[in-house]
Design a protein around this motif. Structure first.
Motif, PDB file in Angstrom:
ATOM      1  N   SER A  92       0.827  -1.202   0.000  1.00 37.34           N
ATOM      2  CA  SER A  92       0.000   0.000   0.000  1.00 37.34           C
ATOM      3  C   SER A  92       0.865   1.257   0.000  1.00 37.34           C
ATOM      4  N   ARG A  95       2.410   1.714  -3.475  1.00 33.34           N
ATOM      5  CA  ARG A  95       1.372   2.178  -4.404  1.00 33.34           C
ATOM      6  C   ARG A  95       1.088   3.670  -4.222  1.00 33.34           C
ATOM      7  N   LYS A  99       1.605   6.584  -7.014  1.00 36.92           N
ATOM      8  CA  LYS A  99       0.512   7.451  -7.432  1.00 36.92           C
ATOM      9  C   LYS A  99       0.950   8.907  -7.407  1.00 36.92           C
ATOM     10  N   THR A 109       1.363   3.491 -12.106  1.00 38.96           N
ATOM     11  CA  THR A 109       0.926   2.592 -11.029  1.00 38.96           C
ATOM     12  C   THR A 109       0.410   1.263 -11.569  1.00 38.96           C
ATOM     13  N   ARG A 113      -0.827  -1.817  -9.313  1.00 41.41           N
ATOM     14  CA  ARG A 113      -2.269  -2.112  -9.261  1.00 41.41           C
ATOM     15  C   ARG A 113      -2.548  -3.564  -9.622  1.00 41.41           C
ATOM     16  N   ARG A 116      -1.828  -8.223  -6.197  1.00 42.25           N
ATOM     17  CA  ARG A 116      -2.834  -8.435  -5.160  1.00 42.25           C
ATOM     18  C   ARG A 116      -2.134  -8.556  -3.818  1.00 42.25           C
TER      19      ARG A 116
END
Length: 317
Positions: A92, A95, A99, A109, A113, A116
């Motif tokens: 997270s 990411r 971003k 990204t 993305r 998982r």
């Protein structure tokens, strides 16, 4: 080769990292804890990239980032003992920084993305039984050497259980909070700078009023409501230590922590017929999925409702 490179990123990448963290603080009002977590997650990733490429990581490395690179990073973290929850937080954080770069046209990204996050085992809240929660709040001052400290401890734990507050929220209340005995609700500044309204029970106002009456320090709006023995802000560790002694005396499990009183607030409301949306608002949860954990805790009540209400579950006379 690993560990020989001390600089883990190029100067321009470190400048972007600093700009991103400043944005989190100034524009998004992220808490210091959140910012520290994001900084740590990104630093770990940049150190990984540095070792991976045998040179300081660059913005170009992030622009060319592939899913396989992220998998390798998470695999390394797993080998170091990180669990699924930590790995998900790592991903997270990466990411979020990507971003930031994407908005400036410096990276994409897409690869992140496509990844998982590892599934973490769901950790269910562990509330106290109703009678235990009431006894904890009533007996909170049992070990205090001074009457005002006993009243303080009762007031704090009554707030946690009676209003569903986080311990940080209770201890950050200003000195002029809960002065109005006729008040029936109050605003609470929670996570992410979001304000919610919580109801006030007479027992909460009574407990805080007794603490106010006995407290030897001036409770001004510029100072915290709850004070330590020498007049400084009451620290969470003091509350946690008192709760540990209390659960030992009452024979409660190790899961009976101050935060468990917040869980108890939610679970007992649900047991009494409260709906999830209302409980979500009272707790200040950003997502309903977080509040839905309480449905698993109170599965017995939900099954009882099902048996009583569903047409196919009713017995025919």
């Amino acid at each position: 080769m690993s560990g020989t490179i001390l600089v883990h990123a190029s100067r321009d990448l470190l400048e972007e990292k600093a700009a991103w963290l400043a944005t989190l603080q100034n524009e998004r009002n992220a808490s210091p804890h959140t910012i520290a977590s994001y900084e740590r997650d990104l630093r770990q990733f940049l150190v990984f990239l540095t070792d991976y490429h045998a040179r300081p990581a660059t913005i170009a490395d992030l622009a060319d980032l592939k899913t396989t690179d992220l998998r390798a990073f998470l695999a390394g973290r797993r080998r170091d003992g990180a669990g699924a929850r930590s790995l998900g937080r790592n991903l997270s954080g990466v990411r979020a920084f990507l971003k930031h770069l994407e908005k400036k046209g410096l990276a994409s990204t897409a690869g992140a993305r496509a990844m998982r996050a590892p599934k973490a085992a769901r950790s269910l809240p562990r509330p106290l039984a109703v009678n235990d929660a009431l006894e904890v709040a009533e007996e909170a001052g049992s070990f205090a050497l001074e009457p005002w400290i006993a009243a303080r401890d009762v007031a704090v734990l009554t707030l946690l259980y009676g209003c569903g507050l986080r311990i940080s929220e209770a201890l950050s209340l200003p000195g002029d909070a809960l002065c109005d005995e006729a008040a029936r609700s109050m605003p609470i500044l929670g996570k992410g700078g979001k304000t919610r309204i919580v109801p006030l029970l007479p027992a909460v106002l009574q407990a805080v009023g007794e603490y106010r009456r006995l407290c030897p320090f001036a409770l001004s709006p510029q100072e915290p409501l709850f004070r330590g023995a020498r007049g400084g802000p009451l620290r969470p560790q003091i509350v946690q230590r008192g709760m540990a002694r209390l659960r030992g005396a009452l024979g409660l499990p190790a899961s009976a922590t101050p935060h468990a009183l917040r869980h108890s607030f939610a679970t007992h409301l649900l047991s009494a017929g409260g709906d999830l949306r209302t409980i979500q608002d009272l707790l200040g949860h950003a997502s309903l999925s977080t509040t839905q954990n309480y449905t698993a805790v109170d599965a017995g009540r939900l099954m009882s409702i099902y048996r009583d209400a569903h047409p196919r579950a009713r017995r025919r006379g």
